[in-house]
Scaffold this motif. Structure first.
Motif, PDB file in Angstrom:
ATOM      1  N   ALA A 182       0.864  -1.257   0.206  1.00 18.84           N
ATOM      2  CA  ALA A 182      -0.084  -0.062   0.025  1.00 18.84           C
ATOM      3  C   ALA A 182       0.908   1.264   0.082  1.00 18.84           C
ATOM      4  CB  ALA A 182      -0.949   0.068   1.093  1.00 18.84           C
ATOM      5  N   VAL A 183       1.785   1.189   0.773  1.00 19.31           N
ATOM      6  CA  VAL A 183       2.947   2.317   0.863  1.00 19.31           C
ATOM      7  C   VAL A 183       3.576   2.589  -0.625  1.00 19.31           C
ATOM      8  CG1 VAL A 183       5.174   3.127   1.589  1.00 19.31           C
ATOM      9  CG2 VAL A 183       3.735   2.211   3.188  1.00 19.31           C
ATOM     10  N   ASP A 184       3.904   1.304  -1.269  1.00 19.12           N
ATOM     11  CA  ASP A 184       4.421   1.603  -2.690  1.00 19.12           C
ATOM     12  C   ASP A 184       3.281   2.093  -3.655  1.00 19.12           C
ATOM     13  OD1 ASP A 184       6.842   0.622  -1.995  1.00 19.12           O
ATOM     14  OD2 ASP A 184       6.600  -1.362  -2.537  1.00 19.12           O
ATOM     15  N   GLN A 185       2.014   1.587  -3.421  1.00 19.55           N
ATOM     16  CA  GLN A 185       1.002   1.881  -4.384  1.00 19.55           C
ATOM     17  C   GLN A 185       0.513   3.483  -4.247  1.00 19.55           C
ATOM     18  OE1 GLN A 185      -2.413   2.839  -3.528  1.00 19.55           O
ATOM     19  NE2 GLN A 185      -2.861   3.404  -5.559  1.00 19.55           N
ATOM     20  N   LEU A 186       0.663   4.076  -3.003  1.00 20.18           N
ATOM     21  CA  LEU A 186       0.392   5.392  -2.998  1.00 20.18           C
ATOM     22  C   LEU A 186       1.533   6.437  -3.668  1.00 20.18           C
ATOM     23  CD1 LEU A 186      -1.047   5.479   0.599  1.00 20.18           C
ATOM     24  CD2 LEU A 186      -1.970   6.320  -1.375  1.00 20.18           C
ATOM     25  N   CYS A 187       2.711   5.984  -3.395  1.00 22.52           N
ATOM     26  CA  CYS A 187       3.760   6.542  -3.975  1.00 22.52           C
ATOM     27  C   CYS A 187       3.591   6.711  -5.648  1.00 22.52           C
ATOM     28  CB  CYS A 187       5.078   6.350  -3.700  1.00 22.52           C
ATOM     29  SG  CYS A 187       5.494   6.878  -2.125  1.00 22.52           S
ATOM     30  N   THR A 188       3.442   5.461  -6.201  1.00 22.43           N
ATOM     31  CA  THR A 188       3.182   5.165  -7.350  1.00 22.43           C
ATOM     32  C   THR A 188       2.155   6.014  -8.152  1.00 22.43           C
ATOM     33  OG1 THR A 188       4.043   2.969  -7.466  1.00 22.43           O
ATOM     34  CG2 THR A 188       2.583   3.604  -9.318  1.00 22.43           C
ATOM     35  N   ALA A 189       1.114   5.901  -7.375  1.00 20.60           N
ATOM     36  CA  ALA A 189      -0.214   6.936  -7.721  1.00 20.60           C
ATOM     37  C   ALA A 189       0.229   8.464  -7.642  1.00 20.60           C
ATOM     38  CB  ALA A 189      -1.376   6.682  -6.629  1.00 20.60           C
ATOM     39  N   ALA A 190       0.850   8.885  -6.691  1.00 20.51           N
ATOM     40  CA  ALA A 190       1.386  10.280  -6.412  1.00 20.51           C
ATOM     41  C   ALA A 190       2.193  10.756  -7.464  1.00 20.51           C
ATOM     42  CB  ALA A 190       2.195  10.433  -5.105  1.00 20.51           C
ATOM     43  N   SER A 191       2.914   9.937  -7.944  1.00 19.88           N
ATOM     44  CA  SER A 191       4.006  10.158  -9.188  1.00 19.88           C
ATOM     45  C   SER A 191       3.112  10.273 -10.493  1.00 19.88           C
ATOM     46  CB  SER A 191       4.971   9.207  -9.263  1.00 19.88           C
ATOM     47  OG  SER A 191       5.887   9.309 -10.489  1.00 19.88           O
ATOM     48  N   GLY A 192       2.011   9.207 -10.626  1.00 21.37           N
ATOM     49  CA  GLY A 192       1.284   9.064 -11.699  1.00 21.37           C
ATOM     50  C   GLY A 192       0.445  10.283 -11.886  1.00 21.37           C
ATOM     51  N   ALA A 193       0.042  10.954 -10.953  1.00 18.36           N
ATOM     52  CA  ALA A 193      -0.871  12.008 -10.819  1.00 18.36           C
ATOM     53  C   ALA A 193      -0.134  13.686 -10.789  1.00 18.36           C
ATOM     54  CB  ALA A 193      -1.595  12.204  -9.536  1.00 18.36           C
ATOM     55  N   GLY A 194       1.141  13.314 -11.211  1.00 17.18           N
ATOM     56  CA  GLY A 194       1.942  14.662 -11.268  1.00 17.18           C
ATOM     57  C   GLY A 194       2.634  15.052 -10.169  1.00 17.18           C
ATOM     58  N   GLY A 195       2.707  14.290  -8.960  1.00 14.65           N
ATOM     59  CA  GLY A 195       3.390  14.474  -7.837  1.00 14.65           C
ATOM     60  C   GLY A 195       4.826  14.098  -8.046  1.00 14.65           C
ATOM     61  N   THR A 196       5.569  14.005  -7.004  1.00 13.63           N
ATOM     62  CA  THR A 196       7.090  13.552  -7.112  1.00 13.63           C
ATOM     63  C   THR A 196       7.226  12.564  -5.935  1.00 13.63           C
ATOM     64  OG1 THR A 196       7.663  15.679  -7.830  1.00 13.63           O
ATOM     65  CG2 THR A 196       9.319  14.159  -6.993  1.00 13.63           C
ATOM     66  N   ALA A 197       7.473  11.261  -6.321  1.00 15.34           N
ATOM     67  CA  ALA A 197       7.677  10.341  -5.313  1.00 15.34           C
ATOM     68  C   ALA A 197       9.242  10.223  -4.883  1.00 15.34           C
ATOM     69  CB  ALA A 197       7.407   8.914  -6.072  1.00 15.34           C
ATOM     70  N   ASP A 198       9.474   9.671  -3.776  1.00 15.38           N
ATOM     71  CA  ASP A 198      10.492   9.507  -3.202  1.00 15.38           C
ATOM     72  C   ASP A 198      11.501  10.765  -2.984  1.00 15.38           C
ATOM     73  OD1 ASP A 198      10.065   6.735  -2.449  1.00 15.38           O
ATOM     74  OD2 ASP A 198      10.564   6.255  -4.625  1.00 15.38           O
ATOM     75  N   VAL A 199      10.726  11.723  -2.624  1.00 14.81           N
ATOM     76  CA  VAL A 199      11.717  13.139  -2.432  1.00 14.81           C
ATOM     77  C   VAL A 199      12.721  12.823  -1.271  1.00 14.81           C
ATOM     78  CG1 VAL A 199      10.074  14.732  -3.605  1.00 14.81           C
ATOM     79  CG2 VAL A 199      10.045  13.872  -0.894  1.00 14.81           C
ATOM     80  N   ASN A 200      12.346  12.106  -0.485  1.00 17.13           N
ATOM     81  CA  ASN A 200      13.185  11.595   0.765  1.00 17.13           C
ATOM     82  C   ASN A 200      13.686  10.169   0.492  1.00 17.13           C
ATOM     83  OD1 ASN A 200      12.954  13.966   2.287  1.00 17.13           O
ATOM     84  ND2 ASN A 200      11.082  13.323   3.066  1.00 17.13           N
ATOM     85  N   PRO A 201      14.875   9.592   1.090  1.00 20.26           N
ATOM     86  CA  PRO A 201      15.160   8.304   0.910  1.00 20.26           C
ATOM     87  C   PRO A 201      14.115   7.306   1.397  1.00 20.26           C
ATOM     88  CG  PRO A 201      17.004   9.451   1.835  1.00 20.26           C
ATOM     89  CD  PRO A 201      15.706  10.573   2.079  1.00 20.26           C
ATOM     90  N   LYS A 202      13.856   6.286   0.852  1.00 20.69           N
ATOM     91  CA  LYS A 202      13.025   5.185   1.121  1.00 20.69           C
ATOM     92  C   LYS A 202      13.672   4.693   2.388  1.00 20.69           C
ATOM     93  CE  LYS A 202      12.002   3.181  -3.364  1.00 20.69           C
ATOM     94  NZ  LYS A 202      12.008   2.161  -4.092  1.00 20.69           N
ATOM     95  N   GLN A 203      12.616   4.394   3.470  1.00 21.40           N
ATOM     96  CA  GLN A 203      13.113   3.749   4.875  1.00 21.40           C
ATOM     97  C   GLN A 203      12.636   2.348   4.823  1.00 21.40           C
ATOM     98  OE1 GLN A 203      11.558   6.277   7.878  1.00 21.40           O
ATOM     99  NE2 GLN A 203      13.443   7.517   7.813  1.00 21.40           N
TER     100      GLN A 203
END
Length: 134
Positions: free
Chosen positions: A83-104
């Motif tokens: 679900a974490v990965d899905q939200l970052c993928t969705a954010a990126s796909g909707a014009g946002g920027t994923a992984d602006v901070n290092p993955k933990q």
């Protein structure tokens, strides 16, 4: 009444921001939305109020931070790592920027971050329930 949080965010383009948050799974509550604001519902207790700059400035005269700055990091828990990965993928796909901070990935906790269209940082994380219980 249960405790709730309403996160208020200034946005440059209300319609685009509504689409962004809907892509992440937020639901627009039309009862508390108009052409200057949109209430986006994450859960029964978490709401994000998207406010046009003009509407924002009716609440405070403090300047709206530049898109390149950070004031807060908003964190939402997720059911699992996928679900974490899905939200970052969705954010990126909707014009946002994923992984602006290092993955933990600490084993018991996993998190990633994303920027919305206005530069607000969202952290999506999963924590093993057994780790929370101690």
């Amino acid at each position: 009444m249960s405790k709730m949080i309403f996160v208020n965010l200034p946005v440059a383009d209300l319609a685009a921001s509504i689409q962004f948050y809907q892509a992440l799974g937020f639901v627009k509550n039309p009862q508390f939305s108009d052409d200057t604001a949109a209430c986006m519902v994450w859960s029964d207790s978490i709401f994000v109020m998207l406010l046009t700059h003009a509407k924002w400035q009716t609440f405070t005269k403090r300047p709206i931070p530049a898109k390149s700055s950070s004031e807060v990091m908003l964190a939402l828990n997720c059911a699992n790592k996928a679900a974490v990965d899905q939200l970052c993928t969705a954010a990126s796909g909707a014009g946002g920027t994923a992984d602006v901070n290092p993955k933990q990935d600490l084993g018991f906790m996993y998190g990633r971050s994303a920027l919305d269209l206005d530069g607000h940082i969202w952290e999506f994380f999963w924590m093993d329930p057994a780790a929370v219980q101690g």
